[in-house]
Design a protein around this motif. Sequence first.
Motif, PDB file in Angstrom:
ATOM      1  N   GLU A  89       1.040  -1.093   0.135  1.00  0.00           N
ATOM      2  CA  GLU A  89      -0.744  -0.167   0.050  1.00  0.00           C
ATOM      3  C   GLU A  89       0.960   1.648  -0.008  1.00  0.00           C
ATOM      4  O   GLU A  89       1.812   0.986   0.957  1.00  0.00           O
ATOM      5  CB  GLU A  89      -1.271  -0.230   1.195  1.00  0.00           C
ATOM      6  CG  GLU A  89      -1.798  -1.039   2.142  1.00  0.00           C
ATOM      7  CD  GLU A  89      -3.017  -0.898  -0.125  1.00  0.00           C
ATOM      8  OE1 GLU A  89      -2.555   0.008   0.242  1.00  0.00           O
ATOM      9  OE2 GLU A  89      -3.745  -2.017   0.238  1.00  0.00           O
ATOM     10  N   ARG A  90       0.421   2.310  -0.702  1.00  0.00           N
ATOM     11  CA  ARG A  90       1.190   3.481  -0.634  1.00  0.00           C
ATOM     12  C   ARG A  90       0.626   4.505  -0.778  1.00  0.00           C
ATOM     13  O   ARG A  90      -0.688   4.973  -0.905  1.00  0.00           O
ATOM     14  CB  ARG A  90       1.323   3.966  -1.849  1.00  0.00           C
ATOM     15  CG  ARG A  90       2.152   2.547  -2.989  1.00  0.00           C
ATOM     16  CD  ARG A  90       3.032   2.723  -4.454  1.00  0.00           C
ATOM     17  NE  ARG A  90       3.562   1.783  -4.921  1.00  0.00           N
ATOM     18  CZ  ARG A  90       3.363   1.806  -5.996  1.00  0.00           C
ATOM     19  NH1 ARG A  90       2.484   2.804  -7.048  1.00  0.00           N
ATOM     20  NH2 ARG A  90       3.872   0.720  -6.850  1.00  0.00           N
ATOM     21  N   VAL A  91       1.039   5.956   0.402  1.00  0.00           N
ATOM     22  CA  VAL A  91      -0.269   6.977   0.965  1.00  0.00           C
ATOM     23  C   VAL A  91       0.958   7.965   1.037  1.00  0.00           C
ATOM     24  O   VAL A  91       1.820   8.194   0.918  1.00  0.00           O
ATOM     25  CB  VAL A  91      -0.375   6.461   2.803  1.00  0.00           C
ATOM     26  CG1 VAL A  91      -1.228   7.350   3.041  1.00  0.00           C
ATOM     27  CG2 VAL A  91      -0.545   5.350   2.861  1.00  0.00           C
ATOM     28  N   ALA A  92       0.494   8.930   0.018  1.00  0.00           N
ATOM     29  CA  ALA A  92       1.028  10.866  -0.146  1.00  0.00           C
ATOM     30  C   ALA A  92       0.602  11.483   0.868  1.00  0.00           C
ATOM     31  O   ALA A  92      -0.754  11.552   0.499  1.00  0.00           O
ATOM     32  CB  ALA A  92       1.034  10.783  -1.706  1.00  0.00           C
ATOM     33  N   ARG A 145      -4.791  18.771   0.902  1.00  0.00           N
ATOM     34  CA  ARG A 145      -4.681  18.094  -0.309  1.00  0.00           C
ATOM     35  C   ARG A 145      -4.238  18.206  -1.297  1.00  0.00           C
ATOM     36  O   ARG A 145      -4.164  18.970  -1.628  1.00  0.00           O
ATOM     37  CB  ARG A 145      -5.795  16.573  -0.515  1.00  0.00           C
ATOM     38  CG  ARG A 145      -7.446  17.709  -0.989  1.00  0.00           C
ATOM     39  CD  ARG A 145      -8.555  18.060  -1.888  1.00  0.00           C
ATOM     40  NE  ARG A 145      -8.998  16.731  -0.090  1.00  0.00           N
ATOM     41  CZ  ARG A 145     -10.742  16.186  -0.135  1.00  0.00           C
ATOM     42  NH1 ARG A 145     -11.460  16.382  -1.501  1.00  0.00           N
ATOM     43  NH2 ARG A 145     -11.041  16.233   0.972  1.00  0.00           N
ATOM     44  N   PHE A 146      -3.803  17.101  -1.990  1.00  0.00           N
ATOM     45  CA  PHE A 146      -2.623  17.203  -3.366  1.00  0.00           C
ATOM     46  C   PHE A 146      -4.141  17.601  -4.246  1.00  0.00           C
ATOM     47  O   PHE A 146      -5.382  17.589  -4.709  1.00  0.00           O
ATOM     48  CB  PHE A 146      -2.324  16.015  -3.808  1.00  0.00           C
ATOM     49  CG  PHE A 146      -1.436  14.830  -3.171  1.00  0.00           C
ATOM     50  CD1 PHE A 146      -0.032  15.727  -3.934  1.00  0.00           C
ATOM     51  CD2 PHE A 146      -1.487  14.506  -2.416  1.00  0.00           C
ATOM     52  CE1 PHE A 146       1.135  15.190  -3.148  1.00  0.00           C
ATOM     53  CE2 PHE A 146      -0.903  13.484  -1.571  1.00  0.00           C
ATOM     54  CZ  PHE A 146       1.258  14.408  -2.307  1.00  0.00           C
ATOM     55  N   PRO A 147      -3.591  18.809  -4.750  1.00  0.00           N
ATOM     56  CA  PRO A 147      -4.843  19.331  -6.554  1.00  0.00           C
ATOM     57  C   PRO A 147      -4.808  18.573  -6.801  1.00  0.00           C
ATOM     58  O   PRO A 147      -6.535  18.717  -7.429  1.00  0.00           O
ATOM     59  CB  PRO A 147      -3.966  20.511  -6.787  1.00  0.00           C
ATOM     60  CG  PRO A 147      -2.937  21.128  -5.658  1.00  0.00           C
ATOM     61  CD  PRO A 147      -2.425  19.934  -5.184  1.00  0.00           C
ATOM     62  N   GLN A 148      -4.031  17.352  -6.977  1.00  0.00           N
ATOM     63  CA  GLN A 148      -4.083  15.772  -8.134  1.00  0.00           C
ATOM     64  C   GLN A 148      -3.677  14.848  -7.448  1.00  0.00           C
ATOM     65  O   GLN A 148      -2.480  14.961  -7.743  1.00  0.00           O
ATOM     66  CB  GLN A 148      -3.762  16.293  -9.884  1.00  0.00           C
ATOM     67  CG  GLN A 148      -3.833  15.414 -10.491  1.00  0.00           C
ATOM     68  CD  GLN A 148      -5.074  15.036 -11.081  1.00  0.00           C
ATOM     69  OE1 GLN A 148      -5.701  16.233 -11.259  1.00  0.00           O
ATOM     70  NE2 GLN A 148      -5.509  13.922 -10.998  1.00  0.00           N
ATOM     71  N   PRO A 149      -4.244  13.890  -7.100  1.00  0.00           N
ATOM     72  CA  PRO A 149      -4.048  13.050  -6.637  1.00  0.00           C
ATOM     73  C   PRO A 149      -2.741  11.984  -7.106  1.00  0.00           C
ATOM     74  O   PRO A 149      -3.231  12.058  -8.156  1.00  0.00           O
ATOM     75  CB  PRO A 149      -4.972  12.272  -5.877  1.00  0.00           C
ATOM     76  CG  PRO A 149      -6.113  13.003  -5.847  1.00  0.00           C
ATOM     77  CD  PRO A 149      -5.536  14.262  -7.517  1.00  0.00           C
ATOM     78  N   PRO A 150      -2.124  12.111  -6.509  1.00  0.00           N
ATOM     79  CA  PRO A 150      -0.475  11.613  -7.551  1.00  0.00           C
ATOM     80  C   PRO A 150      -0.900   9.308  -7.772  1.00  0.00           C
ATOM     81  O   PRO A 150      -2.172   8.983  -6.779  1.00  0.00           O
ATOM     82  CB  PRO A 150       0.559  11.202  -6.166  1.00  0.00           C
ATOM     83  CG  PRO A 150       0.797  11.687  -4.995  1.00  0.00           C
ATOM     84  CD  PRO A 150      -0.897  12.137  -4.856  1.00  0.00           C
ATOM     85  N   ALA A 151      -1.247   9.086  -9.184  1.00  0.00           N
ATOM     86  CA  ALA A 151      -1.259   8.118  -9.169  1.00  0.00           C
ATOM     87  C   ALA A 151      -0.693   6.563  -8.351  1.00  0.00           C
ATOM     88  O   ALA A 151       0.053   6.985  -8.305  1.00  0.00           O
ATOM     89  CB  ALA A 151      -1.289   7.849 -10.647  1.00  0.00           C
ATOM     90  N   GLY A 152      -1.841   5.706  -7.931  1.00  0.00           N
ATOM     91  CA  GLY A 152      -0.617   4.779  -7.415  1.00  0.00           C
ATOM     92  C   GLY A 152      -0.795   4.837  -6.151  1.00  0.00           C
ATOM     93  O   GLY A 152      -0.627   4.287  -4.976  1.00  0.00           O
ATOM     94  N   VAL A 193      -2.605   6.392  -2.412  1.00  0.00           N
ATOM     95  CA  VAL A 193      -4.432   7.174  -1.389  1.00  0.00           C
ATOM     96  C   VAL A 193      -3.511   7.951  -0.437  1.00  0.00           C
ATOM     97  O   VAL A 193      -2.781   8.244  -0.078  1.00  0.00           O
ATOM     98  CB  VAL A 193      -4.051   6.378  -0.427  1.00  0.00           C
ATOM     99  CG1 VAL A 193      -5.054   7.002   0.997  1.00  0.00           C
ATOM    100  CG2 VAL A 193      -4.576   4.819  -0.702  1.00  0.00           C
ATOM    101  N   ASP A 194      -4.589   9.166  -1.106  1.00  0.00           N
ATOM    102  CA  ASP A 194      -3.993  10.419  -0.887  1.00  0.00           C
ATOM    103  C   ASP A 194      -4.919  10.519  -0.016  1.00  0.00           C
ATOM    104  O   ASP A 194      -5.761  10.895   1.059  1.00  0.00           O
ATOM    105  CB  ASP A 194      -4.920  11.529  -1.738  1.00  0.00           C
ATOM    106  CG  ASP A 194      -4.702  13.082  -0.846  1.00  0.00           C
ATOM    107  OD1 ASP A 194      -4.454  13.723   0.131  1.00  0.00           O
ATOM    108  OD2 ASP A 194      -5.309  14.076  -1.900  1.00  0.00           O
ATOM    109  N   VAL A 241      -8.769  10.570   5.549  1.00  0.00           N
ATOM    110  CA  VAL A 241      -8.486  10.441   7.287  1.00  0.00           C
ATOM    111  C   VAL A 241      -9.243  10.880   7.718  1.00  0.00           C
ATOM    112  O   VAL A 241     -10.122  11.149   8.801  1.00  0.00           O
ATOM    113  CB  VAL A 241      -6.611  11.219   7.882  1.00  0.00           C
ATOM    114  CG1 VAL A 241      -6.754  12.477   7.572  1.00  0.00           C
ATOM    115  CG2 VAL A 241      -6.609  10.253   8.831  1.00  0.00           C
ATOM    116  N   PRO A 242      -9.563  12.393   6.413  1.00  0.00           N
ATOM    117  CA  PRO A 242     -11.007  12.879   7.880  1.00  0.00           C
ATOM    118  C   PRO A 242     -12.239  11.735   7.916  1.00  0.00           C
ATOM    119  O   PRO A 242     -12.966  11.974   9.704  1.00  0.00           O
ATOM    120  CB  PRO A 242     -12.155  13.541   7.128  1.00  0.00           C
ATOM    121  CG  PRO A 242     -10.348  14.155   6.031  1.00  0.00           C
ATOM    122  CD  PRO A 242      -9.908  13.045   5.912  1.00  0.00           C
TER     123      PRO A 242
END
Length: 251
Positions: A118-121, A130-137, A139-140, A145-146
């Motif tokens: 699993e990968r979390v950014a 949050r990221f303006p554009q979630p990175p591919a691959g 979880v933002d 988390v909220p």
Amino acid sequence: MTATERTPADLLRSALAADPGRPLVTFYDDATGERVELSVATFANWVAKTANLLQGELSAGPGDRVVLLLPAHWQTAVWLLACSSVGAVADLAGDPASADVVVSGPDTLEAARACGGERVALALRPLGGRFPQPPAGFVDYAVEVPGQGDRFAPFAPVDPDDPALVVAGAAFSAAEVVERALADAPSLDLTGPGSRLLSGLPYDSWDGVSAGLYAPLAAGGSVVLCRNLDRLDEERLAQRIESERVTASRR
């Protein structure tokens, strides 16, 4: 350390019971001008939500390796305590290829892609944005988390003698983290409640994570955690020390 305080998560529970409203982590980023102050209660809430994400959504449990490719930051401190709550091993700047879960800041996403789990950014933006554009691959974190629960209970008991932290290649059990943090407190001039340590040290060594989180928590004090502190001149640093009621510092 008492019989019931053998992990960093135990220390946080004790702090929450003693005085939930007092400051625990005050974070500055002198590259962006960000300042965030988290009380014990607010910090514990972030930890509970993150631990629920880690355990429930990312399927991490005792012994799993969570590689943290993150700077000294209030959200990194949250992840360290969340790993302790779950019983996972927090590996600071470890090898993503060996991780069950990797947690990456915006500058290490390519390296983090080596993780087959699993990968979390984390965007590490002000106020946990949050990221303006979630990175591919990935979880933002700021998106996921909220919605997590405000209370956490581990699926399996956490053994204080199991591995809990890897930093600069050295491994520590949860009990060793607590013992070393308590032992460090006097040399860091942490004398108990009201002690307030300003730390500009990175989270790349035991000294950095002890001054920047574990020792203030163990001593019943608080930390003013500063990223990019070298951008501050001596006059402004002195003003911060005065305004934040700092009692000791490590830079």
